[in-house]
Design a protein around this motif. Structure first.
Motif, PDB file in Angstrom:
ATOM      1  N   MET A   1     -19.519   4.327 -60.326  1.00 56.27           N
ATOM      2  CA  MET A   1     -19.007   3.019 -59.982  1.00 56.27           C
ATOM      3  C   MET A   1     -18.926   2.899 -58.455  1.00 56.27           C
ATOM      4  O   MET A   1     -18.377   3.755 -57.790  1.00 56.27           O
ATOM      5  N   GLU A   2     -19.480   1.831 -57.930  1.00 53.60           N
ATOM      6  CA  GLU A   2     -19.519   1.619 -56.490  1.00 53.60           C
ATOM      7  C   GLU A   2     -18.200   1.019 -56.011  1.00 53.60           C
ATOM      8  O   GLU A   2     -17.672   0.092 -56.613  1.00 53.60           O
ATOM      9  N   THR A   3     -17.674   1.578 -54.936  1.00 52.00           N
ATOM     10  CA  THR A   3     -16.440   1.070 -54.347  1.00 52.00           C
ATOM     11  C   THR A   3     -16.777  -0.004 -53.333  1.00 52.00           C
ATOM     12  O   THR A   3     -17.646   0.190 -52.482  1.00 52.00           O
ATOM     13  N   LYS A   4     -16.093  -1.118 -53.427  1.00 54.09           N
ATOM     14  CA  LYS A   4     -16.303  -2.195 -52.470  1.00 54.09           C
ATOM     15  C   LYS A   4     -15.635  -1.816 -51.147  1.00 54.09           C
ATOM     16  O   LYS A   4     -14.509  -1.335 -51.128  1.00 54.09           O
ATOM     17  N   LYS A   5     -16.347  -2.036 -50.039  1.00 53.55           N
ATOM     18  CA  LYS A   5     -15.822  -1.720 -48.719  1.00 53.55           C
ATOM     19  C   LYS A   5     -15.265  -2.984 -48.083  1.00 53.55           C
ATOM     20  O   LYS A   5     -15.905  -4.023 -48.087  1.00 53.55           O
TER      21      LYS A   5
END
Length: 129
Positions: A1-5
């Motif tokens: 799962m990609e973490t939003k920056k």
């Protein structure tokens, strides 16, 4: 799962001091920035034409730093560098506003000064050392 920056769109600098008004006046005149937040509730701030803010926060037990560093003494908490076209003119201007020249100087192309709250700052040129 990609973490939003998170995107950081602005950076403000906050400087601890004993008197926010004295500091805002000094840096406003030194940098020719607008004094946008007059002293109130222990705070004051200046703003550059591009929108950068330097704020000043009063600390009741503020202790000025000692520069250069000495064991057992309050060390510098921040160090601002300002690039100038004419070093000697800029130093003269800073001194006329209440800065003092630091006793130790390490470079030919910059000068370390002390602001009214005791923080060291440098006036620098882009010239090679």
């Amino acid at each position: 799962m990609e973490t939003k920056k998170a995107t950081i769109s602005k950076i403000n600098v906050v400087v601890d001091c004993k008197d926010a008004g004295i500091m805002a006046r000094f840096y406003s005149q030194l940098l020719n920035w607008e004094w946008t937040h007059p002293q109130a509730n222990g705070w004051s701030a200046i703003t550059s034409p591009a929108g950068m803010v330097i704020a000043f926060q009063e600390i009741e037990e503020y202790e000025p730093p000692v520069w250069p560093w000495q064991a057992g003494k309050q060390g510098q908490m921040l160090h601002l560098d300002f690039y100038v076209d004419d070093l000697e003119e800029a130093v003269h201007h800073a001194l006329s506003l209440g800065a003092r020249l630091a006793g130790e100087q390490y470079f030919k192309t910059s000068r370390t000064l002390i602001d009214p709250a005791g923080h060291p700052f440098c006036l620098d040129t882009d010239e090679p050392e």
